[in-house]
Design an enzyme around this catalytic site. Structure first.
Site, mmCIF file in Angstrom:
data_model
loop_
_atom_site.group_PDB
_atom_site.id
_atom_site.type_symbol
_atom_site.label_atom_id
_atom_site.label_comp_id
_atom_site.label_asym_id
_atom_site.label_seq_id
_atom_site.Cartn_x
_atom_site.Cartn_y
_atom_site.Cartn_z
ATOM 1 C CB CYS A 144 -4.521 -1.637 -2.834
ATOM 2 S SG CYS A 144 -3.052 -1.489 -3.843
ATOM 3 C CG HIS A 147 -4.153 3.243 -4.009
ATOM 4 N ND1 HIS A 147 -2.925 3.777 -3.744
ATOM 5 C CD2 HIS A 147 -3.921 1.947 -4.367
ATOM 6 C CE1 HIS A 147 -1.988 2.863 -3.923
ATOM 7 N NE2 HIS A 147 -2.566 1.737 -4.299
HETATM 8 C C1 2RA Z 1 0.487 -0.279 -6.322
HETATM 9 N N1 2RA Z 1 -1.639 -1.399 -6.414
HETATM 10 O O1 2RA Z 1 -0.064 0.719 -5.845
HETATM 11 C C2 2RA Z 1 -0.241 -1.567 -6.404
HETATM 12 C C3 2RA Z 1 0.180 -2.497 -5.337
HETATM 13 N N2 2RA Z 1 -0.574 -3.685 -5.412
HETATM 14 O O2 2RA Z 1 1.629 -0.262 -6.757
#
Ligand code: 2RA
Length: 353
Positions: free
Chosen positions: A131, A256
């Site tokens: 991600c 994110h």
């Molecule tokens: C996280 N990117 O945010 C990782 C999950 N795949 O922990």
């Protein structure tokens, strides 16, 4: 072959599986049967997809009979065991775990960037990127196609849902404990209040930022930082790309974010970069600081695109751009990109390709 292919969703009851079913219900209905699969514990539950209730089946070899494409969102060990079983039964597996991403015989695909890679899949498996990589790679791919990327420096600001339900529950629990307090003014006051149980995070995440995501790798790097480096290189077809990444967890539930310093072959202009990003599929350029406009997770959550703002040319390097990007880590970062890959492959069945 010209028929509607059968799709299996393996891990249908999980957080990402739930978003996959929502997306399948919203997208053009290109599938014949959609079969829902999960661990035996969840078998028998009914979930809504395309407006109908569908019973969840237990994961088994037979469940793949007649399936053309399967989207997997399961833990790495489950994917390692079951994706090859499904592939051996003729299913094209699109896997959202880290199990196969760096396997040279498994393409790592972002449909806006390298859709052609999905055609060549010696193991019958296509991998979906992590991600954090997906929060920037669509924008970066568009800029690379025009300018030729040479170096990448990334800092992430990662939502707690990247660590699953436990991550979300931990933030919510800690926020209740610190709400309305004067905490955050003395050393250790937040830590004493939230206690020793910091859930999946090494430090308190409420009223804090934690410069650590993933597991320890060589020389102090984290697994998450290595994923962003390795996956960006593979997707962009730049095996020697210079990459430096620092991953940080922030008290955000979903979406994110990343800051990016991208250095290119020659001088770049912000005007041309704006044109590219404004027209790139899957990207929304939302960038007018004078009007107070730039993307934030609070607004990007629940949406599909990669949002880009704060686009500037580096002050000390006319070949480099700085920007901020964010994308919903459960949608484009997981369920949406996996579904887009599955839809790309479905085209091979419906077009005779
Ligand atoms: C996280 N990117 O945010 C990782 C999950 N795949 O922990």
């Amino acid at each position: 072959m010209n028929r509607k292919p059968t799709l299996a969703v393996v891990g249908a009851t999980g957080a990402v599986g739930t978003v996959m079913l929502q997306i399948l219900s919203q997208h053009a209905d290109i599938w014949g049967e959609i079969r829902l699969v999960a661990s035996p514990r969840s078998a028998g539950r009914k979930l809504a997809v395309r407006g109908a209730e569908v019973e969840v089946l237990a994961l088994s070899e037979d469940v793949f009979d007649g399936v053309d494409v399967a989207m997997f969102d399961v833990p790495v060990d489950v994917a390692e065991q079951w994706a090859p079983i499904a592939a051996s039964r003729g299913v094209v597996v699109v896997d959202n775990s880290a199990a196969f991403r760096m396997d040279p015989d498994v393409p790592l695909v972002v449909p806006e960037v390298n859709p052609h890679a999905a055609r060549l899949r010696p193991r019958g498996i296509v991998a979906n990127p992590n991600c954090t990589t997906l929060s920037m790679i669509v924008a970066l791919g568009a800029l690379h196609a025009e300018f030729g990327l040479r170096e990448l420096i990334v800092s992430s600001y990662q939502a707690v849902s990247g660590a699953g339900k436990d991550g979300i529950d931990t933030l919510r629990r800690q926020l209740k404990l610190v709400a309305g307090s004067e905490l955050g003014t003395g050393p250790g006051d937040v830590r004493r209040t939230v206690g020793d149980d910091t859930g999946p995070f090494p430090e308190p995440v409420a009223l804090n930022v934690v410069p650590w995501v993933g597991a320890l790798r060589e020389d102090g790097w984290s697994s998450e930082e290595m994923k962003v480096r390795d996956e960006s290189r593979k997707i962009l077809g730049l095996p020697d790309l210079k990459v430096a990444v620092t991953c940080v967890r922030v008290p955000v539930v979903t979406t994110h974010s990343v800051t990016v310093h991208a250095r290119f072959e020659d001088e770049v202009t912000v005007a041309r970069a704006r044109e590219i990003l404004a027209t790139a599929p899957g990207v929304v350029l939302f960038d007018d600081p004078a009007a107070g406009e730039f993307p934030t997770p609070a607004d990007a959550t629940g949406t599909d695109p990669t949002w880009v703002g704060r686009l500037r040319r580096a002050l000390d390097d006319p070949t480099a751009l700085e920007f901020f990007a964010c994308g919903d880590n459960l949608r484009k970062g997981a369920a949406l990109n996996t579904t887009q890959i599955a839809e790309l492959i479905a085209g091979e069945f419906t077009s005779g390709g």
